[in-house]
Design a protein around this motif. Structure first.
Motif, PDB file in Angstrom:
ATOM      1  N   GLU A 458     -34.277  47.164   3.646  1.00  0.00           N
ATOM      2  CA  GLU A 458     -34.848  46.328   4.705  1.00  0.00           C
ATOM      3  C   GLU A 458     -36.370  46.484   4.732  1.00  0.00           C
ATOM      4  O   GLU A 458     -37.108  45.510   4.922  1.00  0.00           O
ATOM      5  N   HIS A 459     -36.829  47.719   4.530  1.00  0.00           N
ATOM      6  CA  HIS A 459     -38.286  47.941   4.450  1.00  0.00           C
ATOM      7  C   HIS A 459     -38.867  47.186   3.260  1.00  0.00           C
ATOM      8  O   HIS A 459     -39.916  46.537   3.387  1.00  0.00           O
ATOM      9  N   GLU A 462     -39.090  43.553   4.138  1.00  0.00           N
ATOM     10  CA  GLU A 462     -40.191  43.298   5.073  1.00  0.00           C
ATOM     11  C   GLU A 462     -41.534  43.346   4.359  1.00  0.00           C
ATOM     12  O   GLU A 462     -42.453  42.570   4.676  1.00  0.00           O
ATOM     13  N   TYR A 463     -41.670  44.254   3.384  1.00  0.00           N
ATOM     14  CA  TYR A 463     -42.928  44.344   2.638  1.00  0.00           C
ATOM     15  C   TYR A 463     -43.166  43.068   1.843  1.00  0.00           C
ATOM     16  O   TYR A 463     -44.280  42.535   1.812  1.00  0.00           O
ATOM     17  N   SER A 496     -45.047  51.795  -1.418  1.00  0.00           N
ATOM     18  CA  SER A 496     -44.590  51.564  -0.055  1.00  0.00           C
ATOM     19  C   SER A 496     -43.150  52.038   0.120  1.00  0.00           C
ATOM     20  O   SER A 496     -42.818  52.681   1.133  1.00  0.00           O
ATOM     21  N   CYS A 497     -42.306  51.747  -0.852  1.00  0.00           N
ATOM     22  CA  CYS A 497     -40.914  52.205  -0.791  1.00  0.00           C
ATOM     23  C   CYS A 497     -40.828  53.725  -0.872  1.00  0.00           C
ATOM     24  O   CYS A 497     -40.026  54.352  -0.157  1.00  0.00           O
ATOM     25  N   PHE A 500     -41.858  55.168   2.530  1.00  0.00           N
ATOM     26  CA  PHE A 500     -40.802  54.977   3.525  1.00  0.00           C
ATOM     27  C   PHE A 500     -39.673  55.979   3.300  1.00  0.00           C
ATOM     28  O   PHE A 500     -39.167  56.590   4.254  1.00  0.00           O
TER      29      PHE A 500
END
Length: 518
Positions: A458-459, A462-463, A496-497, A500
């Motif tokens: 989901e992250h 969203e990115y 980014s992943c 997170f």
């Protein structure tokens, strides 16, 4: 502070020096070793002992004696005569890495290069005055002669450099900094151009870029699997304990955790589908095999990073060895192997793109509700198909070929310079293939709403939506593809992943640290 010629150099450290995040210079021990080697060469010249490249000609001319008074002129001429590169300039970052890796090799004290010369190269690195190096002309043996000659022409006031993103004659920038061209000492020209730093620098960039593609492929492949209501059962660690290839178990472990927990996964546990297509089910085996190839390249590149690859090697004034450490074959073979690995990563990604468009398992055909007037995501998959085929054509191993040079004296060459360039071309294409799969997977997963995927995916979704929106109808998808390519190419999607996952205690990495870039 990193000390050239003394400390162990890793791929991560090279990249940090090149980006300015790690300072590097010479320690007292470095300087001692450099000066001892310089003194040994001076003694060779003084005593008249015959040593290849110090007081002889080069290649087939090795039997031609050079007088003591011409030994310096000989080194000046070798840079001029060997500057025969053609084609586009290589990326500035790759040229800078060539400087860094060359300094580290020469500073180990077996090459007879003066401290003054190494300090000038260090100035180029620190001031970001980067020589212009044509991409073609090296056969990958007897050193990367042509590209290294261009790399060091500015030392003697010739050639071109890139400074503050503009290209200038080297002499112009030397004058700007009140510097004069160097007068090379005995053996220095030969030491500068003998070596594998062109092949090595492309290998370093390939290791970095392919690492991020491998990471991205796992995340994107997991998104595609979720959008296609696939199962994570094939990633069960008990299965992979029965066939424990390192890359396979590593990928299975992370896919198992990337997909947990997921409402989408739970929604179809009793759907009756027995098995997923291979491009979903066999991600551990295919992505994992590519990781094994990547690891092999990383390990051999690290060995080369800390090696001395010029010729002859100066152990002492009365102890020199003329050998073949400049031969590029140790890197040429793994570069070609990694090319196949990168191409296969794109091949399986294209198959997942195709699956997403078929209109099966609850997804609309071509990932749009209103097709006919709209073509939907049909044509982006044409691009992945074209790129996959182009990569296949680039996979012919350059190291399988050899053309004799130097009138037969250099009768077997590696062509590793071509291997390194081709691998990076394949990775260029791979990044675009992954960009298109990411675009399609992000579109497809929205048809599963209101169900949600795992927190990490989901992250990731969203990115993606920060850069491209859901497509209700056709638009210029090249813009979307370029946006996705950028976040893959600049590593921001993967980073980014990773961030997170780290902040949310999602175990992506096993204890096998060899698969980390550092």
């Amino acid at each position: 502070m990193f000390h050239y010629g003394v400390d162990h150099l890793s791929i991560d450290k090279v990249l940090n020096i090149a980006s300015g995040n790690l300072m590097a210079g010479f320690s007292d021990e470095s300087i001692r070793k450099i000066k001892a080697s310089e003194n040994a060469v001076n003694e060779i010249v003084a005593t008249g002992r015959t040593v290849y490249g110090v007081n002889t000609g080069f290649g087939i001319l090795a039997d031609q004696a050079i007088s003591p008074e011409d030994t310096r002129l000989l080194q000046h001429k070798i840079l001029q005569s060997h500057s025969v590169g053609v084609g586009k300039p290589i990326p500035v970052e790759v040229a800078k890495i060539m400087l860094i890796t060359k300094v580290h090799a020469l500073a180990q004290g077996f090459s007879g290069v003066r401290l003054e010369t190494l300090e000038r190269i260090l100035w180029h690195i620190q001031e970001n005055v980067i020589p212009v190096v044509p991409e073609q002309g090296s056969v990958g043996a007897s050193g990367d002669l042509a590209p290294l000659s261009h790399l060091f022409l500015p030392l003697i006031g010739h050639g071109e450099v890139v400074y503050q993103q503009q290209t200038y004659p080297a002499q112009t920038i030397l004058k700007k900094f009140n510097l004069s061209p160097l007068q090379l000492g005995p053996k220095e020209g030969l030491a500068l151009i003998n070596g594998t730093q062109f092949i090595l620098s492309f290998a370093i960039k390939a290791v970095q870029r392919l690492y991020y593609c491998l990471e991205a492929a796992d995340f994107i492949g997991a998104m595609s699997l979720e959008a296609l209501t696939g199962t994570k059962a094939p990633f069960d660690p008990r299965l992979h304990q029965l066939r424990p290839f390192a890359g396979t178990t590593y990928v299975a472990h992370r896919l198992w955790n990337i997909l947990s927990p997921s409402q989408i996964m739970q929604s179809h546990v009793d759907c009756g589908r027995v098995q997923d297509p291979y491009s979903l089910r066999c991600m551990p085996q295919v992505h994992g095999a590519s990781r094994n190839a990547w690891l092999h390249l990383k390990e051999l590149t690290t060995v080369e990073l800390n090696s001395v690859t010029d010729n002859p090697i100066i152990l002492a004034a009365n102890d020199t060895i003329s050998g073949g450490n400049f031969h590029g074959q140790p890197l040429a073979l793994p570069l070609d192997y990694a090319s196949v690995a990168a191409a296969e990563l794109g091949n399986i990604a294209d198959r997942r793109c195709y699956l997403l468009l078929e209109g099966k398992w609850g997804l609309p055909m071509l990932l749009m509700n209103k097709v006919g007037l709209n073509s939907g995501f049909m044509i982006p998959q044409y691009t992945t198909a074209a790129l996959v085929t182009e990569n296949k054509s680039l996979c012919f191993p350059s190291s399988a070929d050899s053309i004799p040079t130097s009138l037969g004296q250099e009768d077997h060459v590696s062509m590793g310079s071509i291997s390194g360039r081709k691998l990076n071309q394949i990775i260029d294409n791979l990044e675009n293939i992954l960009a298109i799969e990411l675009l399609c997977a992000a579109q497809a997963i929205e048809f599963r709403r209101p169900l949600k995927s795992s927190p990490l995916l989901e992250h990731a979704h969203e990115y993606v939506r920060k850069f491209v929106s859901f497509a209700e109808e056709d638009r210029i998808f090249a813009d979307d593809i370029n946006a996705m390519k950028k976040i893959i190419n600049d590593f921001s999607f993967v980073n980014s992943c990773h961030t997170f996952a780290q902040n949310n205690n999602i175990p992506l990495f096993q204890q096998n640290e060899s698969f980390l870039l550092s």
